[in-house]
Design a protein around this motif. Structure first.
Motif, PDB file in Angstrom:
ATOM      1  N   TRP A   1      21.367   7.473   7.150  1.00 36.06           N
ATOM      2  CA  TRP A   1      21.144   6.397   6.171  1.00 36.06           C
ATOM      3  C   TRP A   1      21.629   5.065   6.739  1.00 36.06           C
ATOM      4  CZ3 TRP A   1      17.846   7.220   2.532  1.00 36.06           C
ATOM      5  CH2 TRP A   1      17.676   8.512   2.031  1.00 36.06           C
ATOM      6  N   LEU A   2      20.668   4.213   7.069  1.00 37.79           N
ATOM      7  CA  LEU A   2      20.976   2.882   7.598  1.00 37.79           C
ATOM      8  C   LEU A   2      20.680   1.859   6.504  1.00 37.79           C
ATOM      9  CD1 LEU A   2      21.795   1.087   9.997  1.00 37.79           C
ATOM     10  CD2 LEU A   2      19.362   0.958  10.575  1.00 37.79           C
ATOM     11  N   ILE A   3      21.702   1.135   6.090  1.00 44.32           N
ATOM     12  CA  ILE A   3      21.562   0.134   5.026  1.00 44.32           C
ATOM     13  C   ILE A   3      21.947  -1.221   5.605  1.00 44.32           C
ATOM     14  CG2 ILE A   3      22.359  -0.569   2.743  1.00 44.32           C
ATOM     15  CD1 ILE A   3      22.914   2.470   2.254  1.00 44.32           C
ATOM     16  N   THR A   4      20.987  -2.153   5.598  1.00 46.67           N
ATOM     17  CA  THR A   4      21.223  -3.484   6.154  1.00 46.67           C
ATOM     18  C   THR A   4      20.620  -4.544   5.238  1.00 46.67           C
ATOM     19  OG1 THR A   4      19.156  -3.449   7.421  1.00 46.67           O
ATOM     20  CG2 THR A   4      21.141  -2.655   8.544  1.00 46.67           C
ATOM     21  N   MET A   5      21.115  -5.754   5.391  1.00 50.17           N
ATOM     22  CA  MET A   5      20.496  -6.883   4.706  1.00 50.17           C
ATOM     23  C   MET A   5      19.151  -7.149   5.369  1.00 50.17           C
ATOM     24  SD  MET A   5      22.674  -7.538   2.378  1.00 50.17           S
ATOM     25  CE  MET A   5      21.821  -8.946   1.681  1.00 50.17           C
ATOM     26  N   GLY A   6      18.160  -7.503   4.580  1.00 49.19           N
ATOM     27  CA  GLY A   6      16.820  -7.773   5.102  1.00 49.19           C
ATOM     28  C   GLY A   6      16.628  -9.237   5.417  1.00 49.19           C
ATOM     29  N   VAL A   7      17.588  -9.809   6.120  1.00 50.77           N
ATOM     30  CA  VAL A   7      17.548 -11.229   6.460  1.00 50.77           C
ATOM     31  C   VAL A   7      17.803 -11.365   7.953  1.00 50.77           C
ATOM     32  CG1 VAL A   7      18.605 -13.479   6.040  1.00 50.77           C
ATOM     33  CG2 VAL A   7      18.432 -11.834   4.172  1.00 50.77           C
ATOM     34  N   CYS A   8      16.842 -11.949   8.668  1.00 47.83           N
ATOM     35  CA  CYS A   8      16.998 -12.151  10.110  1.00 47.83           C
ATOM     36  C   CYS A   8      18.189 -13.067  10.368  1.00 47.83           C
ATOM     37  CB  CYS A   8      15.724 -12.759  10.688  1.00 47.83           C
ATOM     38  SG  CYS A   8      15.788 -13.005  12.473  1.00 47.83           S
ATOM     39  N   THR A   9      18.967 -12.729  11.374  1.00 46.06           N
ATOM     40  CA  THR A   9      20.178 -13.507  11.667  1.00 46.06           C
ATOM     41  C   THR A   9      19.877 -14.774  12.457  1.00 46.06           C
ATOM     42  OG1 THR A   9      20.593 -12.150  13.637  1.00 46.06           O
ATOM     43  CG2 THR A   9      21.665 -11.475  11.592  1.00 46.06           C
ATOM     44  N   HIS A  10      18.605 -15.041  12.716  1.00 47.79           N
ATOM     45  CA  HIS A  10      18.243 -16.276  13.407  1.00 47.79           C
ATOM     46  C   HIS A  10      18.170 -17.429  12.417  1.00 47.79           C
ATOM     47  CE1 HIS A  10      15.039 -18.891  15.491  1.00 47.79           C
ATOM     48  NE2 HIS A  10      16.215 -19.175  16.036  1.00 47.79           N
ATOM     49  N   LEU A  11      17.152 -17.425  11.546  1.00 48.44           N
ATOM     50  CA  LEU A  11      17.011 -18.510  10.574  1.00 48.44           C
ATOM     51  C   LEU A  11      16.772 -18.011   9.155  1.00 48.44           C
ATOM     52  CD1 LEU A  11      14.952 -21.139  12.601  1.00 48.44           C
ATOM     53  CD2 LEU A  11      17.370 -21.191  12.041  1.00 48.44           C
ATOM     54  N   GLY A  12      17.009 -16.730   8.910  1.00 50.15           N
ATOM     55  CA  GLY A  12      16.969 -16.225   7.540  1.00 50.15           C
ATOM     56  C   GLY A  12      15.629 -15.745   7.029  1.00 50.15           C
ATOM     57  N   CYS A  13      14.655 -15.528   7.890  1.00 45.29           N
ATOM     58  CA  CYS A  13      13.379 -14.956   7.451  1.00 45.29           C
ATOM     59  C   CYS A  13      13.576 -13.478   7.115  1.00 45.29           C
ATOM     60  CB  CYS A  13      12.325 -15.089   8.549  1.00 45.29           C
ATOM     61  SG  CYS A  13      11.866 -16.787   8.909  1.00 45.29           S
ATOM     62  N   VAL A  14      12.594 -12.896   6.417  1.00 47.84           N
ATOM     63  CA  VAL A  14      12.653 -11.472   6.082  1.00 47.84           C
ATOM     64  C   VAL A  14      11.834 -10.704   7.114  1.00 47.84           C
ATOM     65  CG1 VAL A  14      12.119  -9.721   4.343  1.00 47.84           C
ATOM     66  CG2 VAL A  14      12.928 -11.987   3.635  1.00 47.84           C
ATOM     67  N   PRO A  15      12.485  -9.847   7.905  1.00 47.57           N
ATOM     68  CA  PRO A  15      11.748  -9.082   8.921  1.00 47.57           C
ATOM     69  C   PRO A  15      10.804  -8.056   8.296  1.00 47.57           C
ATOM     70  CG  PRO A  15      14.109  -9.116   9.397  1.00 47.57           C
ATOM     71  CD  PRO A  15      13.927  -9.644   8.005  1.00 47.57           C
ATOM     72  N   LEU A  16       9.792  -7.682   9.064  1.00 50.10           N
ATOM     73  CA  LEU A  16       8.866  -6.621   8.680  1.00 50.10           C
ATOM     74  C   LEU A  16       9.392  -5.295   9.211  1.00 50.10           C
ATOM     75  CD1 LEU A  16       5.540  -8.435   9.704  1.00 50.10           C
ATOM     76  CD2 LEU A  16       6.566  -8.294   7.420  1.00 50.10           C
ATOM     77  N   GLY A  17       8.901  -4.202   8.638  1.00 54.85           N
ATOM     78  CA  GLY A  17       9.260  -2.879   9.135  1.00 54.85           C
ATOM     79  C   GLY A  17       9.773  -1.953   8.058  1.00 54.85           C
ATOM     80  N   ALA A  18      10.102  -2.489   6.892  1.00 53.44           N
ATOM     81  CA  ALA A  18      10.591  -1.626   5.802  1.00 53.44           C
ATOM     82  C   ALA A  18       9.450  -1.136   4.927  1.00 53.44           C
ATOM     83  CB  ALA A  18      11.621  -2.369   4.963  1.00 53.44           C
ATOM     84  N   GLY A  19       8.384  -1.903   4.865  1.00 52.17           N
ATOM     85  CA  GLY A  19       7.251  -1.528   4.010  1.00 52.17           C
ATOM     86  C   GLY A  19       6.261  -0.633   4.730  1.00 52.17           C
ATOM     87  N   GLU A  20       5.466   0.069   3.956  1.00 50.49           N
ATOM     88  CA  GLU A  20       4.443   0.967   4.496  1.00 50.49           C
ATOM     89  C   GLU A  20       3.433   0.173   5.320  1.00 50.49           C
ATOM     90  OE1 GLU A  20       2.919   4.610   5.251  1.00 50.49           O
ATOM     91  OE2 GLU A  20       4.606   4.291   3.902  1.00 50.49           O
TER      92      GLU A  20
END
Length: 197
Positions: free
Chosen positions: A128-147
Motif C-alpha cells: 500500500w503506497l499512499i502519496t500526495m498527488g501533487v508534483c514536487t516541481h510546480l504542483g501539477c497533478v501527475p497522471l497514473g492513478a486513473g484507469e
C-alpha cells in the motif's frame, strides 16, 4: 511629613512627631490599592486574551477536513485511486509483487531523493503506497492513478506539465521535480480502512 517642621505656639520649629499608627495605615492602604489594581489589570488582560486565542482555533469544517478515511477493500493489486485530503489530491495504490520487486531493485544511491519503498510504506503493508498527488516541481497533478492514464517509463506516475517521471514507489526518476511525491501521515485503522491525517 516626617521631614516637615511644624510651628508651635512659641514660634520655634519643631519636627513633627507621629505615633506610628497613621503611617502604617497609609502604607497598608497603598499596598492594598496597588495589589487590587494589578489584579484587576490581570483579570482584564485574561478577559481580552481568552477570546482572542479561542478565535484562532480551527473551525469545525477545517477539523473535519484534517483527516480522511478511505475504504481500500475494492482496490485490486496494480490499481490506484484518487482521493482528497486537505483539498489536495492523494493517490492510494495497491502495488503488485512485480511492482514491489522493481522498486526494490533500484539502487537507492542512484536516486535524486534517496528513499526505499520500505521507508515510504508501513511495516507489513509494503503493497500500500499512499502519496500526495501533487508534483514536487510546480504542483501539477501527475497522471497514473486513473484507469488508462499514462504512467511514464518507470510505471509509476507522469506529470504532464513539465515531464517529471516517478517510479512504482512514487520516487522521482526523471524530469525537473526535485523530490519524491510526498507521503502524508496515515495509519491503518483496520485491514480495509486507512486514515490519512
Amino acid at each position: 511629613m516626617a521631614d516637615e517642621a511644624i510651628v508651635n505656639a512659641s514660634g520655634t520649629d519643631t519636627p513633627a512627631v507621629h505615633d506610628g499608627s497613621g503611617g502604617e495605615d497609609g502604607v497598608r492602604r497603598r499596598d492594598f490599592i496597588n495589589i487590587a489594581a494589578v489584579s484587576f489589570a490581570g483579570v482584564g488582560g485574561l478577559a481580552v486574551l481568552v477570546p482572542l486565542v479561542s478565535q484562532m482555533a480551527p473551525s469545525a469544517d477545517v477539523l473535519a477536513e484534517s483527516s480522511t478515511e478511505i475504504d481500500i477493500s475494492q482496490i485490486a493489486p496494480g490499481q490506484a485511486i484518487k482521493a482528497v485530503f486537505r483539498k489536495q489530491p492523494v493517490f492510494v495504490r495497491n502495488l503488485t509483487p512485480t511492482e514491489i520487486s522493481e522498486a526494490d531493485k533500484v539502487p537507492v544511491s542512484s536516486l535524486r531523493d534517496p528513499q526505499t519503498l520500505e521507508e515510504r510504506t508501513k511495516p507489513g503493508k509494503t503493497n500500500w503506497l499512499i502519496t500526495m498527488g501533487v508534483c514536487t516541481h510546480l504542483g501539477c497533478v501527475p497522471l497514473g492513478a486513473g484507469e488508462g492514464e499514462v504512467k511514464g517509463e518507470f510505471g509509476g506516475y507522469f506529470c504532464p506539465c513539465h515531464g517529471s517521471v516517478y517510479d512504482t514507489a512514487a520516487r522521482i526518476r526523471k524530469g525537473p521535480a526535485p523530490k519524491n511525491l510526498e507521503v502524508p501521515p496515515y495509519e491503518f485503522t483496520s485491514d480495509t480502512v486507512v486514515k490519512i491525517g
